[in-house]
Design an enzyme around this catalytic site. Structure first.
Site, PDB file in Angstrom:
ATOM      1  N   SER A  35      -0.275  -3.479 -12.752  1.00  0.00           N
ATOM      2  CA  SER A  35      -0.612  -4.082 -11.476  1.00  0.00           C
ATOM      3  C   SER A  35       0.250  -5.328 -11.242  1.00  0.00           C
ATOM      4  CB  SER A  35      -2.114  -4.387 -11.417  1.00  0.00           C
ATOM      5  OG  SER A  35      -2.515  -4.703 -10.113  1.00  0.00           O
ATOM      6  N   ASP A  91      -4.563   6.011  -6.991  1.00  0.00           N
ATOM      7  CA  ASP A  91      -4.585   4.574  -6.713  1.00  0.00           C
ATOM      8  C   ASP A  91      -4.544   4.337  -5.209  1.00  0.00           C
ATOM      9  OD1 ASP A  91      -4.226   1.821  -6.622  1.00  0.00           O
ATOM     10  OD2 ASP A  91      -2.608   1.795  -8.101  1.00  0.00           O
ATOM     11  N   HIS A 151      -7.044   2.675  -8.901  1.00  0.00           N
ATOM     12  CA  HIS A 151      -6.167   1.650  -9.469  1.00  0.00           C
ATOM     13  C   HIS A 151      -6.518   1.390 -10.935  1.00  0.00           C
ATOM     14  CE1 HIS A 151      -3.207  -1.515  -9.015  1.00  0.00           C
ATOM     15  NE2 HIS A 151      -4.047  -2.440  -9.428  1.00  0.00           N
TER      16      HIS A 151
END
Length: 396
Positions: free
Chosen positions: A180, A343, A376
């Site tokens: 991320s 995601d 995610h």
């Protein structure tokens, strides 16, 4: 359900609530939190921070040539605690303990693995976080910086990490790996210091923020700025904007999860619940599920720090140059991109965009998608499914 409610925080701190770590050793890998300080850091924007202090921890041993180093860069709501435990009786280990440790994908029998807290860490009031940001004392005034703290970028996070490694005599990285926001830092490392990075792994990441993603991130900032207690960033002598922070953490939590897993975890919505019919101000069990745990963690966060983190992510384009292509042109490292198929936050097309550009430039990026139902959060929960790919990439 109660355990879930206690630990859901935001983004990847959800990992703690479900204990998705595989401990293959009889005894946990014990780690220590360390602190690093240096002075007169000049930001990418040209402003000087008189003193920077960040926390860091490491796993494995640094070899004599100092060439077995793997840097782990952390996500938006995370910190340097990537693996192991601070004490044997800690409830859970660091967030990537499933892939970092003796004999694991990132093998601490072979590599010296290091991770540090970023500037403007989201949770500066967490006792396990050491960071410099708006809540830190400005030596010029003896009071917290507030909005006098300079805007910082992903490149600044990388440059501070560079200072830490330099202080240890480490000049090259065998690999840099991050998820991320950590993936943004990993990619930026390969551009800012192209001759010092041999391998780069971007997990659930991007090469640049597009308009849609910048807008999505802005929804994390607005609740804080609209909280009356925020007071234009000057709240350190009064009430913190905890209502806004709670809303921000709840929003991050929801966006980090795919609807499939959220609907499985949350209470089943009631049909026409009486409390909801009586007043629009009344809550429901579904909303309590989302907001209650965020409220318990809000005091550990800082509103200004969250705003600065949002801005650093909104400003990201690899290389921080004219465009993505000119930034990626500097990459010399071998690269591996591991977005998550489901995601909804940093969607796979963002990683594909970087991969396509690297290929256009005649480079050979590797690309695989992480399958899972977490969205995610598959970048943490489902990363063991890519352990063999990761191990082969690191050791090739």
């Amino acid at each position: 359900m109660q355990r879930t409610m206690i630990f859901i925080v935001s983004l990847f701190t959800l990992l703690l609530s479900y204990g998705c770590h595989a401990q293959t050793e009889t005894e946990p890998m014990l780690v220590e939190k360390n602190s690093f300080t240096f002075t007169d850091y000049t930001t990418l924007g040209g402003e000087v921070i008189p003193e920077v202090t960040i926390g860091w921890e490491s796993y494995g041993e640094l070899n004599a040539d100092k060439d077995n180093v793997i840097l782990i860069t952390h996500f938006f709501s995370g910190n340097s605690h990537a693996a192991g435990k601070y004490a044997a009786d800690d409830v859970l280990p660091g967030y990537w303990d499933a892939i970092i440790g003796p004999g694991k994908a990132i093998d601490t029998n072979k590599y010296f693995v290091i991770s540090s807290d970023t500037l403007v860490n989201a949770f500066p009031h967490d006792p396990n976080v050491i960071t410099t940001g708006p809540a830190s004392i400005n030596p010029a005034t003896g009071k917290p910086y507030g909005l006098d703290f300079p805007v910082v970028t992903i490149r600044d996070f990388v440059n501070v990490q560079y200072e830490l490694l330099q202080s240890m005599g480490i000049t090259n990285l065998h690999a840099v790996v991050g998820a991320s926001m950590g993936s943004l830092q990993a990619l930026e490392w390969s551009i800012a210091y192209p001759d010092k990075v041999e391998r780069m792994v971007s997990v659930i990441g991007a090469g640049a923020m597009d308009a849609w993603t910048i807008m999505a991130l802005e929804h994390w900032a607005r609740p804080i700025r609209h909280d009356p207690n925020w007071n234009n960033g000057d709240y350190y002598d009064g009430e913190a904007p905890l209502t806004g922070i709670t809303s921000t953490l709840a929003m991050i939590t929801q966006q980090a999860m795919h609807p499939v897993i959220m609907n499985l975890r949350a209470p089943k919505p009631e049909v026409l619940p009486q409390a909801a019919l009586e007043s629009v101000t009344n809550s429901t069990p579904v909303l309590d599920y989302l907001f209650a745990s965020s409220a318990t963690r809000a005091p550990l966060a800082d509103g200004n720090h969250l705003l600065y983190l949002v801005r650093a992510n909104q400003l990201f384009v690899a290389g921080h140059n004219n465009d993505l292509a000119s930034g990626l042109a500097k990459v010399k490292a071998k690269t591996l991109f591991l977005p998550a198929t489901n995601d909804l936050l940093l969607q796979p097309y963002l990683a594909k965009q970087a991969v396509t550009e690297l290929e256009r430039q005649g480079k050979a990026p590797q690309y695989e998608e992480i399958e899972g139902v977490w969205g995610h959060l598959d970048g943490l929960f489902s990363i063991p499914s890519k352990a063999a790919t990761l191990k082969a990439f690191i050791e090739e």
